[in-house]
Design a protein around this motif. Sequence first.
Motif, PDB file in Angstrom:
ATOM      1  N   LEU A 190       0.823  -1.205   0.000  1.00  0.00           N
ATOM      2  CA  LEU A 190       0.000   0.000   0.000  1.00  0.00           C
ATOM      3  C   LEU A 190       0.859   1.258   0.000  1.00  0.00           C
ATOM      4  CD1 LEU A 190      -2.809  -1.050   2.521  1.00  0.00           C
ATOM      5  CD2 LEU A 190      -2.934  -0.944   0.015  1.00  0.00           C
ATOM      6  N   VAL A 191       1.895   1.272   0.826  1.00  0.00           N
ATOM      7  CA  VAL A 191       2.790   2.426   0.864  1.00  0.00           C
ATOM      8  C   VAL A 191       3.547   2.563  -0.456  1.00  0.00           C
ATOM      9  CG1 VAL A 191       4.746   3.465   2.074  1.00  0.00           C
ATOM     10  CG2 VAL A 191       2.987   2.289   3.368  1.00  0.00           C
ATOM     11  N   GLY A 192       3.917   1.443  -1.080  1.00  0.00           N
ATOM     12  CA  GLY A 192       4.623   1.490  -2.352  1.00  0.00           C
ATOM     13  C   GLY A 192       3.795   2.130  -3.455  1.00  0.00           C
ATOM     14  N   ARG A 193       2.502   1.888  -3.468  1.00  0.00           N
ATOM     15  CA  ARG A 193       1.645   2.510  -4.479  1.00  0.00           C
ATOM     16  C   ARG A 193       1.595   4.023  -4.301  1.00  0.00           C
ATOM     17  NH1 ARG A 193      -3.664  -1.510  -4.869  1.00  0.00           N
ATOM     18  NH2 ARG A 193      -2.544  -3.325  -5.721  1.00  0.00           N
ATOM     19  N   LEU A 198       3.514   9.729  -5.868  1.00  0.00           N
ATOM     20  CA  LEU A 198       4.260  10.924  -5.470  1.00  0.00           C
ATOM     21  C   LEU A 198       5.520  11.105  -6.317  1.00  0.00           C
ATOM     22  CD1 LEU A 198       3.944  10.729  -1.585  1.00  0.00           C
ATOM     23  CD2 LEU A 198       2.736  12.272  -3.144  1.00  0.00           C
ATOM     24  N   SER A 199       6.144  10.021  -6.753  1.00  0.00           N
ATOM     25  CA  SER A 199       7.346  10.118  -7.591  1.00  0.00           C
ATOM     26  C   SER A 199       7.015  10.764  -8.930  1.00  0.00           C
ATOM     27  CB  SER A 199       7.941   8.724  -7.808  1.00  0.00           C
ATOM     28  OG  SER A 199       8.354   8.157  -6.590  1.00  0.00           O
ATOM     29  N   GLY A 243       8.224  22.226  -6.388  1.00  0.00           N
ATOM     30  CA  GLY A 243       9.010  21.007  -6.590  1.00  0.00           C
ATOM     31  C   GLY A 243       9.620  20.500  -5.302  1.00  0.00           C
ATOM     32  N   PHE A 244      10.078  21.445  -4.456  1.00  0.00           N
ATOM     33  CA  PHE A 244      10.662  21.053  -3.172  1.00  0.00           C
ATOM     34  C   PHE A 244       9.614  20.389  -2.279  1.00  0.00           C
ATOM     35  CE2 PHE A 244      11.188  22.244   1.314  1.00  0.00           C
ATOM     36  CZ  PHE A 244      12.372  21.571   1.598  1.00  0.00           C
ATOM     37  N   VAL A 245       8.431  20.982  -2.204  1.00  0.00           N
ATOM     38  CA  VAL A 245       7.363  20.430  -1.362  1.00  0.00           C
ATOM     39  C   VAL A 245       6.981  19.033  -1.849  1.00  0.00           C
ATOM     40  CG1 VAL A 245       4.957  20.710  -0.667  1.00  0.00           C
ATOM     41  CG2 VAL A 245       6.491  22.687  -0.691  1.00  0.00           C
ATOM     42  N   SER A 246       6.874  18.860  -3.178  1.00  0.00           N
ATOM     43  CA  SER A 246       6.532  17.554  -3.732  1.00  0.00           C
ATOM     44  C   SER A 246       7.619  16.530  -3.440  1.00  0.00           C
ATOM     45  CB  SER A 246       6.304  17.680  -5.239  1.00  0.00           C
ATOM     46  OG  SER A 246       5.999  16.432  -5.805  1.00  0.00           O
ATOM     47  N   ALA A 247       8.882  16.940  -3.580  1.00  0.00           N
ATOM     48  CA  ALA A 247       9.991  16.018  -3.303  1.00  0.00           C
ATOM     49  C   ALA A 247      10.035  15.619  -1.837  1.00  0.00           C
ATOM     50  CB  ALA A 247      11.318  16.663  -3.721  1.00  0.00           C
ATOM     51  N   VAL A 253       7.451   9.721   2.511  1.00  0.00           N
ATOM     52  CA  VAL A 253       6.819   8.418   2.332  1.00  0.00           C
ATOM     53  C   VAL A 253       7.872   7.333   2.140  1.00  0.00           C
ATOM     54  CG1 VAL A 253       5.306   7.061   0.832  1.00  0.00           C
ATOM     55  CG2 VAL A 253       4.685   9.393   1.444  1.00  0.00           C
ATOM     56  N   ARG A 254       8.916   7.649   1.347  1.00  0.00           N
ATOM     57  CA  ARG A 254       9.968   6.653   1.123  1.00  0.00           C
ATOM     58  C   ARG A 254      10.711   6.332   2.414  1.00  0.00           C
ATOM     59  NH1 ARG A 254      14.717   6.871  -3.522  1.00  0.00           N
ATOM     60  NH2 ARG A 254      15.811   5.000  -2.847  1.00  0.00           N
ATOM     61  N   ALA A 255      10.985   7.365   3.224  1.00  0.00           N
ATOM     62  CA  ALA A 255      11.649   7.121   4.503  1.00  0.00           C
ATOM     63  C   ALA A 255      10.774   6.274   5.418  1.00  0.00           C
ATOM     64  CB  ALA A 255      11.986   8.454   5.172  1.00  0.00           C
ATOM     65  N   GLY A 256       9.465   6.562   5.408  1.00  0.00           N
ATOM     66  CA  GLY A 256       8.560   5.767   6.216  1.00  0.00           C
ATOM     67  C   GLY A 256       8.507   4.319   5.765  1.00  0.00           C
ATOM     68  N   LEU A 257       8.531   4.116   4.431  1.00  0.00           N
ATOM     69  CA  LEU A 257       8.530   2.750   3.910  1.00  0.00           C
ATOM     70  C   LEU A 257       9.788   1.996   4.334  1.00  0.00           C
ATOM     71  CD1 LEU A 257       7.315   0.555   2.075  1.00  0.00           C
ATOM     72  CD2 LEU A 257       8.496   1.635   0.146  1.00  0.00           C
TER      73      LEU A 257
END
Length: 337
Positions: A190-193, A198-199, A243-247, A253-257
């Motif tokens: 779920l987190v990967g999706r 977001l990427s 762009g910064f906010v999106s990154a 999310v990636r850190a949480g994963l």
Amino acid sequence: MPDAVSAAPRRLSALSGLLPFLRPYRARIALAFALLCLGSATLLLVPLAFRDLVDFGFGAGGGTAAAGALDGHFLQLFALAAFWGVVVAARYYTVSWVGERVTADLRSAVYARVLGQSPEFFETLQTGEVLSRLTGDATLIQTVVGSSVSMGLRSLFQFVGGMVMLAVTSFGLFALNLGLMVGLAVPIMLVGRRLKRLSRESQDRIADASALAGEILNAMPTVQAFTQEAEEARRFAARSEAGFVSAIRRTRVRAGLTALIIAAVMGSIIFVLWIGAQQVRTGSLSTGDLAAFVLYAALVAGGAGTLAEVWGDVMRAAGAAGRLLELLHAEPAIREP
């Protein structure tokens, strides 16, 4: 943007569009895969050598024969390490060569396709966005093809091989460990999706800023004539901030994963090792087997952590590949008769 561009694939399957660029280098890819398998198999032999050291080397009595046997085990460990280093170096060179070659071919193909478009295409698609795709997006794909995929496969082999050897070492502890880890699959997926979505958004924001910069720099005489330098700087700063906010959202999310995978896997392994320590205390498991089980558990945990990071890179590359393939699949509005 033209309809043909917006209708191009946007899913993770967009990475399959890279297959035509990989196919000419099948031999090198096969060599890299063989080296990967060989290196992974060599790494999986190390815990067995440590098991022999614990059970035989350190448990043996004194004397010249026992000392010679202990020295022989250490020499075997050194030979395994040296061989593994050579195999890893050869794999790294081969995979990096393929990544650089595929990226160069992809850039050339996309650029040639763009040059064949009609004037309408360049009226609707900003030059800066095309440049962003040829540079930033292609670099992401190069990172995945030339590094992340190899790391992912190595970690996958390390994970699967470690699980198999855990079962061989102690099936009871392995079954308990496997049952705990199966429950982790659903939240990770779920987190990967969400990370994939977001990427793509992050790459779009970077392209927006680059497109604006290209548009303004190409029209600097007009901007200066109307003294709009400050306003255009403000517009670019606003897009850079977006762009910064999106990154940051993607990075969070990636850190949480990554934290979820590592914490859950390590927690499961620690619990299983506690059970193993109780078995050693009761005599149902040898000290050497537990030592090998610990090392294999560490290999499994390390492989899982690397897979989490690689999966994030693959998600970013999927978005980048989709954006590049949009250009590659674009059909000119005006065709030759």
